[in-house]
Write a protein that holds these residues in place. Structure first.
Motif, short mmCIF file in Angstrom:
data_model
loop_
_atom_site.label_atom_id
_atom_site.label_comp_id
_atom_site.label_asym_id
_atom_site.label_seq_id
_atom_site.Cartn_x
_atom_site.Cartn_y
_atom_site.Cartn_z
N GLU A 186 0.83 -1.21 0.00
CA GLU A 186 0.00 0.00 0.00
C GLU A 186 0.86 1.26 0.00
O GLU A 186 0.40 2.33 -0.41
CB GLU A 186 -0.91 0.02 1.23
CG GLU A 186 -1.93 -1.09 1.30
CD GLU A 186 -2.80 -0.96 2.54
OE1 GLU A 186 -3.66 -0.04 2.56
OE2 GLU A 186 -2.62 -1.76 3.48
N ARG A 187 2.11 1.12 0.48
CA ARG A 187 3.01 2.29 0.57
C ARG A 187 4.25 2.12 -0.32
O ARG A 187 5.23 2.84 -0.17
CB ARG A 187 3.44 2.49 2.02
CG ARG A 187 2.27 2.67 2.98
CD ARG A 187 2.72 2.79 4.41
NE ARG A 187 3.43 1.59 4.86
CZ ARG A 187 2.80 0.50 5.31
NH1 ARG A 187 1.48 0.47 5.38
NH2 ARG A 187 3.50 -0.55 5.71
N ASP A 188 4.20 1.16 -1.22
CA ASP A 188 5.36 0.88 -2.09
C ASP A 188 5.46 1.94 -3.18
O ASP A 188 4.60 2.02 -4.07
CB ASP A 188 5.21 -0.52 -2.70
CG ASP A 188 6.46 -0.97 -3.44
OD1 ASP A 188 7.29 -0.11 -3.80
OD2 ASP A 188 6.62 -2.19 -3.64
N GLY A 189 6.50 2.76 -3.11
CA GLY A 189 6.66 3.85 -4.06
C GLY A 189 6.93 3.39 -5.48
O GLY A 189 6.79 4.18 -6.43
N ARG A 229 0.07 5.20 -8.18
CA ARG A 229 -0.93 5.55 -7.17
C ARG A 229 -2.19 4.70 -7.29
O ARG A 229 -2.74 4.21 -6.30
CB ARG A 229 -1.29 7.04 -7.30
CG ARG A 229 -2.34 7.50 -6.28
CD ARG A 229 -2.59 8.99 -6.39
NE ARG A 229 -3.58 9.42 -5.41
CZ ARG A 229 -4.89 9.35 -5.59
NH1 ARG A 229 -5.37 8.86 -6.75
NH2 ARG A 229 -5.73 9.76 -4.66
N ARG A 269 -1.64 1.21 -5.95
CA ARG A 269 -1.64 1.17 -4.48
C ARG A 269 -3.06 1.28 -3.94
O ARG A 269 -3.44 0.59 -2.99
CB ARG A 269 -0.75 2.29 -3.92
CG ARG A 269 0.72 2.15 -4.27
CD ARG A 269 1.58 3.04 -3.37
NE ARG A 269 1.19 4.44 -3.45
CZ ARG A 269 1.68 5.31 -4.33
NH1 ARG A 269 2.58 4.90 -5.24
NH2 ARG A 269 1.30 6.58 -4.33
N ARG A 300 -5.09 -1.46 -1.66
CA ARG A 300 -5.75 -1.07 -0.41
C ARG A 300 -7.22 -1.47 -0.41
O ARG A 300 -7.73 -2.02 0.56
CB ARG A 300 -5.62 0.45 -0.22
CG ARG A 300 -6.20 0.96 1.10
CD ARG A 300 -5.96 2.45 1.21
NE ARG A 300 -4.53 2.74 1.09
CZ ARG A 300 -4.04 3.96 0.87
NH1 ARG A 300 -4.86 4.98 0.70
NH2 ARG A 300 -2.73 4.14 0.78
#
Length: 385
Positions: free
Chosen positions: A50-53, A57, A60, A64
Motif C-alpha cells: 500500500e506504501r510501495d513507491g 498511485r 496502491r 488497499r
C-alpha cells in the motif's frame, strides 16, 4: 461448487497495469472459526505494498481496496471443509470468492494476472461421475462432483423374490425362476435406459456401479458399448440399507484410484513420446518455450510445483529469466510463478492442463507436455542494458 462461468471470468480478466490479489486459505483443524485469522495473517504479507513507491498511485489504491474487501469477507462461518479462494482487483472491478472442495496450502500473491493454478489443480481432481446403485428390482442414479452427491432419479420394477413363490402364481418352480429372470432382465434394461438418458443429456465422465457382488457383473453385461469404457469401477452395497454417505464414500474411493491411475498413464504417454522422438517437451525450459509458441496440446504439472520467471505480455514469451523478450524486443514482466502463466497460456490456446498428484517420474522434471508440432530452435534472450 465452482462453476465454469466463474473460472472463465477469472481467466479472462485483464486489468492492464493494475495488480490482482489472489488468496488461498484452507480450513484447518480449528474449522471456520480460525479462517478469518488465517486470512488476516496472509493479508499482513502484502500490506507494505500500500506504501510501495515503485507502484503507481492507482495500483496502491487498488491493493488497499482489495485488502479492505478481503478483510470483510462474508459467509466464512459456513465453510466447514476445503478452502476459500479470493481474486480481487478493486480498481479493475474484479472480485470473485469461491469455495474449493479440498484444502490447499495457504498463500497470497500480487501479480499482473490472477493466480489460478491452485484452483485449476483442485478442479482437475474432480471428474463428474454418475453412480448407479442397482439390485434386482430397484436402481438409483446419483451424481458425484466436487465431493457432493445428488440424486438424479431411479427405477422401480416388480420382481419375484424366491422360487418357492410358485404356488402364488400357479406355476412350476422352473417357470417361476424363468419369470423372475425375465423380470430382472427387464429391470436391468430399464435401468440402463435411465443411464443412457443421463449420459446423453449431461456431461458425466465416469460411470460407477454399486450393488450385490453376484448381481453387478450381470448388470454390466447389459451396458451398451458406448457406456462400457466409462465404467471406472464397482463397489458392494445393499441399496435397501445404504445411506447417501455410504454411496458417496464408496464412489469417492473409486474416483480417487481412477484419477491416480489416469495421471500415471498420462505421464507414461508423454515419456514414451519423448523416448520415440515424437513432439513432446520435458522439463521447465522446454515447456516454457513450447507454451511461448502455442505448441502445447496437453500440459502435465507436478502438483504444488512453482517457479519464478518472466513473461512478455506482447509476444507471450515465457522463460525462467530475461529482461528483454527475444521475440519482440520489449521488456519482460517478472512473475512469482511462471508455471501458472504457462498454464494460462496453454488454456488460452485451447490446450489442456493436468496436475499430477501420483508418484511418477514427473517429480524429477516438474512439467512435461505433449505437443502439436516439433519445437523450433529456442532464442537466447539478451540482458537489459
Amino acid at each position: 461448487m465452482i462453476t465454469t462461468e466463474t473460472v472463465d471470468r477469472i481467466l479472462r480478466f485483464n486489468g492492464g497495469d493494475l495488480p490482482v490479489v489472489s488468496l488461498y486459505a484452507g480450513v484447518g483443524r480449528d474449522g471456520p472459526t480460525a479462517l478469518s485469522t488465517q486470512i488476516n495473517s496472509l493479508l499482513h504479507e502484502i500490506r507494505p505494498l500500500e506504501r510501495d513507491g515503485s507502484l503507481g498511485r492507482r495500483a496502491r489504491l487498488s491493493i488497499r481496496g482489495d485488502i479492505e474487501r478481503i478483510e470483510n469477507l462474508e459467509g466464512l462461518e459456513r465453510v466447514e471443509t476445503g478452502a476459500v479462494a479470493v481474486f480481487s482487483c478493486s480498481e479493475g472491478d474484479l472480485f470473485e470468492q469461491v469455495v474449493l472442495p479440498r484444502a490447499v496450502r495457504d498463500r497470497i500473491m500480487v501479480d499482473a494476472t490472477a493466480w489460478v493454478r491452485p484452483m485449476l489443480a483442485v478442479l482437475d481432481e474432480y471428474h463428474r461421475a454418475c453412480v448407479m446403485v442397482v439390485d434386482r428390482r430397484s436402481a438409483s442414479a446419483w451424481e458425484l462432483y466436487q465431493d457432493e452427491l445428488r440424486e438424479l432419479g431411479g427405477v422401480q420394477d416388480p420382481a419375484l423374490r424366491k422360487p418357492n413363490y410358485a404356488g402364488w402364481y400357479g406355476l412350476t418352480e422352473h417357470r417361476v425362476r424363468n419369470r423372475a429372470d425375465d423380470l430382472t432382465k427387464r429391470h436391468y434394461r430399464n435401468a440402463v435406459r435411465l443411464l443412457d438418458e443421463l449420459f446423453r443429456a449431461g456431461d458425466h465422465e465416469l460411470l460407477i456401479i454399486g450393488g450385490h457382488p453376484e448381481e453387478v457383473p450381470t448388470f454390466l453385461d447389459f451396458l451398451p458399448q458406448h457406456l462400457r469404457p466409462k465404467v471406472a469401477g464397482t463397489f458392494t452395497v445393499d441399496l435397501r440399507t445404504a445411506t447417501p454417505a455410504d454411496i458417496r464414500h464408496s464412489a469417492e474411493r473409486i474416483v480417487e484410484q481412477y484419477e491416480r491411475d489416469e495421471e500415471r498413464r498420462w505421464v507414461g504417454e508423454v515419456l514414451e513420446r519423448v523416448a520415440t522422438r515424437r513432439p513432446a517437451a520435458l522439463g521447465l525450459d522446454d515447456c516454457l518455450w513450447a507454451g511461448s509458441v502455442a505448441a502445447v496440446q496437453a500440459l502435465l504439472v507436478q502438483d504444488e510445483a512453482t517457479a519464478p520467471g518472466v513473461v512478455c505480455d506482447e509476444s507471450g514469451w515465457l522463460a525462467r529469466s530475461g529482461d528483454t523478450c527475444p521475440l519482440c524486443g520489449r521488456p519482460t514482466r517478472r512473475t512469482e510463478d511462471v508455471i501458472d502463466e504457462l498454464a494460462d497460456a496453454v488454456i488460452g490456446e485451447g490446450g489442456s492442463v493436468e496436475h499430477v498428484l501420483a508418484d511418477t517420474e514427473l517429480k524429477d522434471h516438474i512439467v512435461a507436455a505433449s505437443l502439436r508440432f516439433p519445437l523450433p530452435p529456442r532464442p537466447t534472450p539478451e540482458p537489459r542494458s
